[in-house]
Structures are given as C-alpha cells and as structure tokens.
Design an enzyme around this catalytic site. Sequence first.
Site, mmCIF file in Angstrom:
data_model
loop_
_atom_site.group_PDB
_atom_site.id
_atom_site.type_symbol
_atom_site.label_atom_id
_atom_site.label_comp_id
_atom_site.label_asym_id
_atom_site.label_seq_id
_atom_site.Cartn_x
_atom_site.Cartn_y
_atom_site.Cartn_z
ATOM 1 N N CYS A 1 -4.758 -4.997 -1.142
ATOM 2 C CA CYS A 1 -3.441 -4.409 -0.835
ATOM 3 C C CYS A 1 -3.082 -4.496 0.653
ATOM 4 C CB CYS A 1 -3.384 -2.963 -1.314
ATOM 5 S SG CYS A 1 -4.904 -2.037 -1.082
ATOM 6 N N HIS B 1 0.411 2.244 2.490
ATOM 7 C CA HIS B 1 -0.468 1.906 3.613
ATOM 8 C C HIS B 1 0.394 1.578 4.841
ATOM 9 C CE1 HIS B 1 -3.605 1.871 0.761
ATOM 10 N NE2 HIS B 1 -3.872 0.582 0.674
HETATM 11 N N1 LIG Z 1 -5.066 1.190 -5.942
HETATM 12 C C1 LIG Z 1 -4.651 0.174 -5.203
HETATM 13 O O1 LIG Z 1 -3.828 0.300 -4.266
HETATM 14 C C2 LIG Z 1 -5.161 -1.183 -5.489
HETATM 15 C C3 LIG Z 1 -4.574 -2.253 -4.831
HETATM 16 C C4 LIG Z 1 -5.021 -3.524 -5.105
HETATM 17 C C5 LIG Z 1 -6.030 -3.698 -6.018
HETATM 18 N N2 LIG Z 1 -6.589 -2.635 -6.651
HETATM 19 C C6 LIG Z 1 -7.643 -2.898 -7.623
HETATM 20 O O2 LIG Z 1 -7.184 -2.570 -8.935
HETATM 21 C C7 LIG Z 1 -8.288 -2.103 -9.701
HETATM 22 C C8 LIG Z 1 -7.956 -0.755 -10.320
HETATM 23 O O3 LIG Z 1 -7.625 0.203 -9.313
HETATM 24 P P1 LIG Z 1 -7.014 1.610 -9.693
HETATM 25 O O4 LIG Z 1 -6.662 2.217 -8.395
HETATM 26 O O5 LIG Z 1 -5.973 1.478 -10.744
HETATM 27 O O6 LIG Z 1 -8.304 2.361 -10.309
HETATM 28 P P2 LIG Z 1 -8.351 3.579 -11.374
HETATM 29 O O7 LIG Z 1 -7.209 4.491 -11.223
HETATM 30 O O8 LIG Z 1 -9.741 4.111 -11.259
HETATM 31 O O9 LIG Z 1 -8.225 2.855 -12.802
HETATM 32 C C9 LIG Z 1 -9.236 1.984 -13.295
HETATM 33 C C10 LIG Z 1 -8.822 1.440 -14.640
HETATM 34 O O10 LIG Z 1 -9.801 0.501 -15.049
HETATM 35 C C11 LIG Z 1 -10.352 0.888 -16.301
HETATM 36 N N3 LIG Z 1 -11.762 0.508 -16.338
HETATM 37 C C12 LIG Z 1 -12.721 0.855 -15.462
HETATM 38 N N4 LIG Z 1 -13.909 0.298 -15.836
HETATM 39 C C13 LIG Z 1 -13.658 -0.387 -16.976
HETATM 40 C C14 LIG Z 1 -14.475 -1.175 -17.844
HETATM 41 N N5 LIG Z 1 -15.767 -1.366 -17.599
HETATM 42 N N6 LIG Z 1 -13.897 -1.749 -18.902
HETATM 43 C C15 LIG Z 1 -12.587 -1.568 -19.158
HETATM 44 N N7 LIG Z 1 -11.751 -0.844 -18.372
HETATM 45 C C16 LIG Z 1 -12.301 -0.253 -17.290
HETATM 46 C C17 LIG Z 1 -10.154 2.386 -16.365
HETATM 47 O O11 LIG Z 1 -10.188 2.791 -17.709
HETATM 48 P P3 LIG Z 1 -10.685 4.252 -18.175
HETATM 49 O O12 LIG Z 1 -9.478 5.151 -18.050
HETATM 50 O O13 LIG Z 1 -11.067 4.016 -19.593
HETATM 51 O O14 LIG Z 1 -11.816 4.649 -17.288
HETATM 52 C C18 LIG Z 1 -8.758 2.510 -15.727
HETATM 53 O O15 LIG Z 1 -7.778 2.121 -16.667
HETATM 54 C C19 LIG Z 1 -9.491 -2.109 -8.772
HETATM 55 O O16 LIG Z 1 -10.162 -3.346 -8.938
HETATM 56 C C20 LIG Z 1 -8.880 -2.058 -7.408
HETATM 57 O O17 LIG Z 1 -9.703 -2.632 -6.419
HETATM 58 C C21 LIG Z 1 -6.166 -1.394 -6.404
#
Ligand SMILES: NC(=O)c1ccc[n+]([C@@H]2O[C@H](COP(=O)([O-])OP(=O)(O)OC[C@H]3O[C@@H](n4cnc5c(N)ncnc54)[C@H](OP(=O)(O)O)[C@@H]3O)[C@@H](O)[C@H]2O)c1
Length: 345
Positions: A130, A242
């Site tokens: 991001c 950010h």
């Molecule tokens: N937040 C940001 O600003 C941002 C920006 C760029 C990239 N990202 C990337 O996007 C991804 C998700 O971030 P987030 O902030 O959305 O995290 P989050 O709120 O923790 O959500 C994670 C999601 O992934 C699912 N998940 C986790 N482990 C899994 C598995 N083994 N199999 C299937 N589903 C699984 C979770 O499902 P459950 O509900 O079932 O646990 C939930 O739907 C990360 O890789 C992060 O680095 C985030």
Amino acid sequence: MSKDVALAVLGASGAVGSEMLRVLEQRNFPVKSLRALASERSAGKKVAFRGGEIVIEAVGPESFRGIDIAIFSAGAAASRARAPEAVRAGAVVIDNSSAWRADPNVPLVVPEVNAFALAGHRGIIANPNCSTIQMVVALKPLHDTARILRVIVSTYQAVSGKSGKAMLELTAATKDALEGRAPRAQLFPKTMAFNVSFDWPFAANGFTEEEMKMTTETAKIMGDPGIKLSATTARVPVYRGHAESVYIETEKKLTAARARELLSAAPGVVVVDDPAGKGWPTPRDAEGKDASFVGRIREDHACDRGLWLWVVSDNLLKGAALNAVQIAEILLAKNLLRTKNPLYT
Ligand SMILES: NC(=O)c1ccc[n+]([C@@H]2O[C@H](COP(=O)([O-])OP(=O)(O)OC[C@H]3O[C@@H](n4cnc5c(N)ncnc54)[C@H](OP(=O)(O)O)[C@@H]3O)[C@@H](O)[C@H]2O)c1
C-alpha cells in the site's frame, strides 16, 4: 461470449476483502457471479453485495473451478497455497499479499505507472504494498520529466494497513488509556494508543521488511534500478489512510511550480497545495477517496535538485482494493483473461 466475469474474492471477510466488494459494486464491475471465500473461521457468515447477501465459503481446491478472476487478500501463506490451484483451474489471480511480488514471472502493477506489464502475465498478477502504490503514482510523472535518482521516504501508516482486527485493537487500547488502564498491545509490538511505533520484522541490515519492500517494489514497478530509495516506515494511531513525507533528488532541476503542473495533470493524483488556506491532505481528507493526494510541494533549500512532497491516500482503496479492481478492469478491456503460458499447469 459475454464479457461478464465469474469472480472469486479470497479474504472476503477481511478489511481489504470487504472494501473490494464495495469497490466492485461502486465501479459497476461486470460480475456474472461472485464467490466469497475465506477460511473455515468465517464460513457461513454473509457479506453484502449489490443489495443481496453472499454466503462466505471456506476456500478449498475446488473453489476456483469456472472462475475467470480471483482477487486474493488473505495473506501470503494462503496466497502461496491457493494461487497455483486457481491458475490451474483457469483463473487469473490478482494478489494483494507479498507472496508473489518479487517473482520475476509475476507482473507487479500500478495501472497509472506500468499497466503495460499486464500483457505478459502468466496467471498471477501482484498488487504492490500500500505505501508503495500511493507513492509511485506521484513519482511517475516527475520521473518521466526529470529522472529521479534518489528517494528518501518516511511513512505514517494507519493501523488498517495491518488488518481489520488491528483497528479494533486501536479502539480498545485508546479506551484503556482514556480510562486509566495500561493500553493493550496484542497484535502490535507496542501499544498504538497515543503512540507512534514500528510494526514490521527487522531485516539483517537494520531496515524493516516494510521499508525494504518499498525499495524493491519501487524499482520493479518504475522499471529503473537507477532510482535509489531508502525508507523509514512508522505506524501511527490513525484508522485509515497512510501519509508519506517524500524527498526526491532529480537529474534535471524540477521547480515546485513545474512539479505542481505535472502532478496536476497526472492520472490518479490530486494536488492539494495551498498552505495559507490550510490546503494540505490528511488521512481524514483521503478516507473513502480514490486518489493519491499530494501537497507541501517545495524545492529543498539544502540541495539544488531536491524536492519535497507530502503524499496521502486511503490504504484500503488505492493501496489495495481499488488498485486490484483497476487491474481487473484492464484485463477485461484488453482481453487478457486467458493465460497463454500459465505458471502452473
Ligand atoms: N490492509 C491494507 O491496507 C492492505 C494493503 C495492501 C495489501 N494488504 C494485504 O491484503 C491481505 C489481507 O489484509 P487485511 O487487512 O484484509 O487482513 P484481515 O482483515 O486480517 O483479513 C484477512 C482475510 O483473509 C482470510 N484468511 C486468512 N487466512 C486464510 C487462509 N489460510 N485461508 C483462507 N482465508 C484466509 C480471513 O478469513 P477469516 O475471516 O476466515 O479469518 C480474512 O477474510 C494481506 O495479505 C495484506 O498484506 C493489505
């Protein structure tokens, strides 16, 4: 053949995944069918989409059968495990995690900067970090005109960049502090209540992994290893958006006025630069908006070819969901949904 797309969103219950559904809806992305996927933990819960509800399914090897595009935001481990399955099933994966970003066979794409790289995809496309996305959107027009040689960037990153649960921890920790208890730090190494901290593993060179991601990803996206970038990334007690202090040194002198002109004409950038009239962007100003907002554009008084910028964007939108959906839109418009030479067969 209908241009409507069979779509899967892995991580649909997460902070980025739920934003993804909203962006698809808002941009009227042509969805034929939508499969909402997560882990067993969220299976059976429902997410809202286009006035209805979709039941979340636990991801499995069969989840990607018949899917054209699978957008992943479920972390690097799930992505490493599931992306090859999705590609084998014939889907194109757009991945938000760090799993594939450094892979030379995987394009790392910010549409305003290097959309052309999508043409060579082999089934997996990586969405950058991001902090990197919002910065390169602003660097690109300046680099094209004056050639950037060096970037020194310090970030002030919102807690939603970690996860949805991290936002809940900030609320709870702030309440702890306000009510006279020791504020909690469970997901974060130090409490985020009224604090500024570091939140990423440290590499052997003393930089954090987030800082090194900004270095390597910028070089890959901008396609110019001549750009030397050094970062300090910090976490701040902001929910969403950010902010970045960005210093650049260019080969050719770039005045602040010229930089303002170039940035004002650049896709994905909105210039907000009127200090006398409180014209500078903040995370609150950027929340829910698509652009990379740029302000505080000023020539450095200590270096003749130095220029300072202040870059702010919504990390869940341009930093994640919006960038991924923009990639999907290009795949569709340019007929790039079929993979000629898939990475996994
Ligand atoms: N937040 C940001 O600003 C941002 C920006 C760029 C990239 N990202 C990337 O996007 C991804 C998700 O971030 P987030 O902030 O959305 O995290 P989050 O709120 O923790 O959500 C994670 C999601 O992934 C699912 N998940 C986790 N482990 C899994 C598995 N083994 N199999 C299937 N589903 C699984 C979770 O499902 P459950 O509900 O079932 O646990 C939930 O739907 C990360 O890789 C992060 O680095 C985030």
